[in-house]
Write a protein that holds these residues in place. Structure first.
Motif, PDB file in Angstrom:
ATOM      1  N   GLY A  36       0.776  -1.231   0.000  1.00 31.72           N
ATOM      2  CA  GLY A  36       0.000   0.000   0.000  1.00 31.72           C
ATOM      3  C   GLY A  36       0.803   1.274   0.000  1.00 31.72           C
ATOM      4  N   VAL A  37       2.133   1.186   0.023  1.00 35.89           N
ATOM      5  CA  VAL A  37       3.000   2.369   0.021  1.00 35.89           C
ATOM      6  C   VAL A  37       3.607   2.522  -1.371  1.00 35.89           C
ATOM      7  CG1 VAL A  37       5.006   3.492   1.040  1.00 35.89           C
ATOM      8  CG2 VAL A  37       3.500   2.090   2.462  1.00 35.89           C
ATOM      9  N   ARG A  38       3.573   3.741  -1.875  1.00 35.32           N
ATOM     10  CA  ARG A  38       4.100   4.024  -3.209  1.00 35.32           C
ATOM     11  C   ARG A  38       5.529   4.545  -3.083  1.00 35.32           C
ATOM     12  NH1 ARG A  38       0.363   7.103  -7.658  1.00 35.32           N
ATOM     13  NH2 ARG A  38       1.783   7.024  -9.454  1.00 35.32           N
ATOM     14  N   TYR A  39       6.459   3.837  -3.724  1.00 38.37           N
ATOM     15  CA  TYR A  39       7.878   4.175  -3.639  1.00 38.37           C
ATOM     16  C   TYR A  39       8.387   4.667  -4.985  1.00 38.37           C
ATOM     17  CZ  TYR A  39       7.925   1.432   0.708  1.00 38.37           C
ATOM     18  OH  TYR A  39       7.678   0.946   1.967  1.00 38.37           O
ATOM     19  N   VAL A  40       9.378   5.543  -4.918  1.00 39.41           N
ATOM     20  CA  VAL A  40      10.151   5.940  -6.090  1.00 39.41           C
ATOM     21  C   VAL A  40      11.624   5.743  -5.744  1.00 39.41           C
ATOM     22  CG1 VAL A  40      10.818   7.825  -7.629  1.00 39.41           C
ATOM     23  CG2 VAL A  40       8.434   7.609  -6.884  1.00 39.41           C
ATOM     24  N   TYR A  41      12.270   4.840  -6.473  1.00 34.77           N
ATOM     25  CA  TYR A  41      13.701   4.623  -6.279  1.00 34.77           C
ATOM     26  C   TYR A  41      14.431   4.959  -7.568  1.00 34.77           C
ATOM     27  CZ  TYR A  41      18.266   2.493  -5.743  1.00 34.77           C
ATOM     28  OH  TYR A  41      19.615   2.304  -5.702  1.00 34.77           O
ATOM     29  N   GLY A  42      15.507   5.736  -7.447  1.00 36.66           N
ATOM     30  CA  GLY A  42      16.276   6.107  -8.620  1.00 36.66           C
ATOM     31  C   GLY A  42      17.758   6.031  -8.370  1.00 36.66           C
ATOM     32  N   CYS A  43      18.490   5.863  -9.464  1.00 32.77           N
ATOM     33  CA  CYS A  43      19.945   5.778  -9.362  1.00 32.77           C
ATOM     34  C   CYS A  43      20.556   6.348 -10.636  1.00 32.77           C
ATOM     35  CB  CYS A  43      20.390   4.328  -9.169  1.00 32.77           C
ATOM     36  SG  CYS A  43      22.177   4.136  -8.924  1.00 32.77           S
ATOM     37  N   ALA A  44      21.588   7.145 -10.476  1.00 29.39           N
ATOM     38  CA  ALA A  44      22.388   7.649 -11.592  1.00 29.39           C
ATOM     39  C   ALA A  44      23.812   7.146 -11.395  1.00 29.39           C
ATOM     40  CB  ALA A  44      22.358   9.177 -11.632  1.00 29.39           C
ATOM     41  N   TYR A  45      24.392   6.580 -12.439  1.00 32.72           N
ATOM     42  CA  TYR A  45      25.717   5.989 -12.253  1.00 32.72           C
ATOM     43  C   TYR A  45      26.565   6.128 -13.514  1.00 32.72           C
ATOM     44  CZ  TYR A  45      24.314   1.924 -15.067  1.00 32.72           C
ATOM     45  OH  TYR A  45      23.914   1.117 -16.093  1.00 32.72           O
ATOM     46  N   LYS A  46      27.858   6.096 -13.292  1.00 33.37           N
ATOM     47  CA  LYS A  46      28.859   5.965 -14.337  1.00 33.37           C
ATOM     48  C   LYS A  46      29.719   4.760 -13.976  1.00 33.37           C
ATOM     49  CE  LYS A  46      30.456   9.737 -16.213  1.00 33.37           C
ATOM     50  NZ  LYS A  46      31.152  11.026 -16.434  1.00 33.37           N
ATOM     51  N   ASP A  66      31.946   2.481 -12.231  1.00 28.49           N
ATOM     52  CA  ASP A  66      32.536   2.413 -10.890  1.00 28.49           C
ATOM     53  C   ASP A  66      32.134   3.577  -9.990  1.00 28.49           C
ATOM     54  OD1 ASP A  66      33.934   0.046 -11.479  1.00 28.49           O
ATOM     55  OD2 ASP A  66      35.552   1.180 -12.419  1.00 28.49           O
ATOM     56  N   GLU A  67      31.043   4.264 -10.303  1.00 28.40           N
ATOM     57  CA  GLU A  67      30.649   5.416  -9.479  1.00 28.40           C
ATOM     58  C   GLU A  67      29.137   5.565  -9.457  1.00 28.40           C
ATOM     59  OE1 GLU A  67      30.977  10.314  -9.389  1.00 28.40           O
ATOM     60  OE2 GLU A  67      31.570   9.174 -11.173  1.00 28.40           O
ATOM     61  N   ILE A  68      28.582   5.682  -8.248  1.00 28.13           N
ATOM     62  CA  ILE A  68      27.178   6.038  -8.089  1.00 28.13           C
ATOM     63  C   ILE A  68      27.115   7.557  -7.993  1.00 28.13           C
ATOM     64  CG2 ILE A  68      25.105   5.760  -6.704  1.00 28.13           C
ATOM     65  CD1 ILE A  68      26.087   3.206  -8.080  1.00 28.13           C
ATOM     66  N   ALA A  69      26.654   8.205  -9.061  1.00 31.06           N
ATOM     67  CA  ALA A  69      26.621   9.669  -9.106  1.00 31.06           C
ATOM     68  C   ALA A  69      25.413  10.241  -8.383  1.00 31.06           C
ATOM     69  CB  ALA A  69      26.628  10.135 -10.562  1.00 31.06           C
ATOM     70  N   GLY A  70      24.371   9.459  -8.201  1.00 29.89           N
ATOM     71  CA  GLY A  70      23.182   9.929  -7.506  1.00 29.89           C
ATOM     72  C   GLY A  70      22.288   8.757  -7.152  1.00 29.89           C
ATOM     73  N   GLU A  71      21.542   8.908  -6.068  1.00 22.03           N
ATOM     74  CA  GLU A  71      20.627   7.855  -5.631  1.00 22.03           C
ATOM     75  C   GLU A  71      19.564   8.489  -4.753  1.00 22.03           C
ATOM     76  OE1 GLU A  71      20.803   3.433  -3.439  1.00 22.03           O
ATOM     77  OE2 GLU A  71      22.450   4.873  -3.213  1.00 22.03           O
ATOM     78  N   TRP A  72      18.333   8.024  -4.880  1.00 18.52           N
ATOM     79  CA  TRP A  72      17.253   8.611  -4.093  1.00 18.52           C
ATOM     80  C   TRP A  72      16.148   7.590  -3.873  1.00 18.52           C
ATOM     81  CZ3 TRP A  72      18.894   9.782  -8.899  1.00 18.52           C
ATOM     82  CH2 TRP A  72      18.019   9.573  -9.983  1.00 18.52           C
ATOM     83  N   LEU A  73      15.475   7.721  -2.741  1.00 22.51           N
ATOM     84  CA  LEU A  73      14.340   6.875  -2.392  1.00 22.51           C
ATOM     85  C   LEU A  73      13.289   7.741  -1.717  1.00 22.51           C
ATOM     86  CD1 LEU A  73      12.973   4.103  -2.151  1.00 22.51           C
ATOM     87  CD2 LEU A  73      14.159   3.794   0.025  1.00 22.51           C
ATOM     88  N   HIS A  74      12.102   7.805  -2.332  1.00 23.18           N
ATOM     89  CA  HIS A  74      10.977   8.563  -1.800  1.00 23.18           C
ATOM     90  C   HIS A  74       9.835   7.591  -1.523  1.00 23.18           C
ATOM     91  CE1 HIS A  74      12.540  12.184  -4.368  1.00 23.18           C
ATOM     92  NE2 HIS A  74      13.374  11.829  -3.418  1.00 23.18           N
ATOM     93  N   ALA A  75       9.021   7.897  -0.545  1.00 22.93           N
ATOM     94  CA  ALA A  75       7.860   7.074  -0.217  1.00 22.93           C
ATOM     95  C   ALA A  75       6.651   7.973  -0.018  1.00 22.93           C
ATOM     96  CB  ALA A  75       8.122   6.254   1.045  1.00 22.93           C
ATOM     97  N   THR A  76       5.513   7.555  -0.552  1.00 24.97           N
ATOM     98  CA  THR A  76       4.273   8.319  -0.418  1.00 24.97           C
ATOM     99  C   THR A  76       3.282   7.516   0.396  1.00 24.97           C
ATOM    100  OG1 THR A  76       4.605   9.416  -2.550  1.00 24.97           O
ATOM    101  CG2 THR A  76       2.383   9.438  -1.657  1.00 24.97           C
ATOM    102  N   ASP A  77       2.901   8.052   1.523  1.00 31.51           N
ATOM    103  CA  ASP A  77       1.913   7.419   2.386  1.00 31.51           C
ATOM    104  C   ASP A  77       0.980   8.511   2.898  1.00 31.51           C
ATOM    105  OD1 ASP A  77       0.527   5.581   3.800  1.00 31.51           O
ATOM    106  OD2 ASP A  77       2.065   5.180   5.301  1.00 31.51           O
ATOM    107  N   ARG A  78      -0.297   8.217   2.891  1.00 30.91           N
ATOM    108  CA  ARG A  78      -1.308   9.201   3.290  1.00 30.91           C
ATOM    109  C   ARG A  78      -1.175  10.493   2.482  1.00 30.91           C
ATOM    110  NH1 ARG A  78      -3.933   7.305   7.634  1.00 30.91           N
ATOM    111  NH2 ARG A  78      -2.877   5.730   8.894  1.00 30.91           N
TER     112      ARG A  78
END
Length: 368
Positions: A106-116, A118-130
């Motif tokens: 029942g929880v809506r997630y957004v997971y993202g990753c930016a990479y090159k 040997d390098e993780i240039a960006g990463e994010w995790l959001h959750a939507t509840d209520r």
């Protein structure tokens, strides 16, 4: 369930492209949200197009997103496969970006990753509840920012530049991150190629789904009348009666159909996302159609499993005259004038009609 997937700067994809499995009010499955209400989500998503249009790129990107979240070694292997868009010099300097939106409990997630490489240039995790989106963590080259109550500070401090925070959370079974990583780990790729998997697949199916397997293979017009479970052989109708045959004697199409069933039947029970490339290349369209119908059936698919697949062209109506896919389940991969893949609802205009290629070859051989 998978809701949306976005990718950028990966193989033939240069600009942001998005697939959505959200359905209209009268289609798909109704999936309850934790704060009330429901989302309509499709169990099917087909990407169609010509050879080299970028269909397989979408599935490879989804599989790579799974690898980025599973474990540290898988993440490092995934970043080693860094493959940006090659036809634009500027794109080669930019990271690849994947973002997946999904629903768990029942929880809506957004997971993202930016990479090159040997390098993780960006990463994010959001959750939507209520109806409120919360940023669980965001990471870039300057550091990692996370919610105080998530207790991710110590994990973030130990995070290697070449490993995702989500994979580290899965390794230590972090209560917030492990369920998210587990859902991503449930994305499974099946390659429908005949070969050594037949025996193992039959063993698995005959042990747990013997009745369903017998029904599906005996009604598939393959000449099969049953399954011999002890020796894992398919029983064919012969002149003097039923004859069991080993896997070596089965046709490539039969092996591909069994490979698909070996992956599909368990997912109908436990859920998850199945990725199948070139579904119509190894499996007869009639059998592929029946597989799609299994997923669309609310009673046969109680766990709301989903199939994301590629094929050359959308399947026509079934024997009952009803469409196999709804219009919102159909996507087309085409190439723009820069050679970049574009995902859209509209097919590409025909470039060669029947006989055009032969005529062009004939003209090319004529003396100038």
């Amino acid at each position: 369930m998978l809701l949306k997937f976005r990718l950028q700067n990966h193989r033939s994809v240069r600009d942001i492209q998005e697939l959505t499995l959200l359905s209209g009010p009268d289609a798909g499955f109704g999936v309850p949200l934790g704060h009330g209400g429901t989302l309509r989500v499709s169990p099917l998503c087909g990407v169609f197009g010509r050879t080299a249009a970028g269909r397989s790129t979408v599935l490879r990107a989804l599989a790579t997103t799974r690898d980025l979240a599973v474990s540290g070694s898988d993440v490092q292997a995934a970043t080693q496969r860094f493959d940006p868009f090659q036809l634009d010099p500027a794109a080669r300097l930019l990271p690849t970006r994947f973002e997946v939106e999904f629903l768990v409990d029942g929880v809506r997630y957004v997971y993202g990753c930016a990479y090159k490489r040997d390098e993780i240039a960006g990463e994010w995790l959001h959750a939507t509840d209520r109806d409120r989106r919360r940023v669980w963590f965001e990471r870039d080259r300057s550091g990692i920012r996370c919610l105080p109550e998530s207790r991710l500070e110590r994990l973030a401090a130990a995070c290697d530049p070449g490993v995702t925070l989500l994979s580290m959370g899965a390794d230590v079974e972090h209560p917030w991150l492990a369920p998210v990583a587990a859902w991503l780990h449930g994305i499974r790729t099946v390659r429908l190629t005949p070969g050594t998997r037949l025996s193992g697949g039959l063993a698995h199916l005959a042990d747990r789904w013997s009745e369903q397997l017998t029904l599906l293979v005996s009604h598939a017009d393959l000449g099969i009348v049953g399954v011999e479970q002890d020796l894992l052989r398919l029983v064919h109708a012969g002149r003097s009666g039923p004859v069991p045959l080993g896997g070596w004697a089965e046709s490539d199409g039969t092996v591909a159909w069994l490979d698909l069933l070996a992956a599909l039947l368990p997912m109908l029970e436990r859920g998850g996302v199945l990725l199948v490339d070139d579904l119509d290349a190894a499996v007869h369209p009639d059998l592929a159609t029946e597989a799609l119908r299994l997923l669309r059936d609310r009673d046969l698919n109680p766990a709301r499993a989903q199939l994301v697949f590629t094929a050359r062209a959308p399947f026509g109506p079934g024997s009952d005259g009803l469409p196999v896919l709804d219009p919102e389940q159909i996507w087309y991969a085409t190439k723009d004038t820069d050679g970049a893949t574009v995902l859209s609802r509209a097919p590409a205009a025909g470039q060669l009609g029947p006989g055009d290629l032969a005529r062009e070859l004939w003209l090319a051989r004529q003396p100038k």
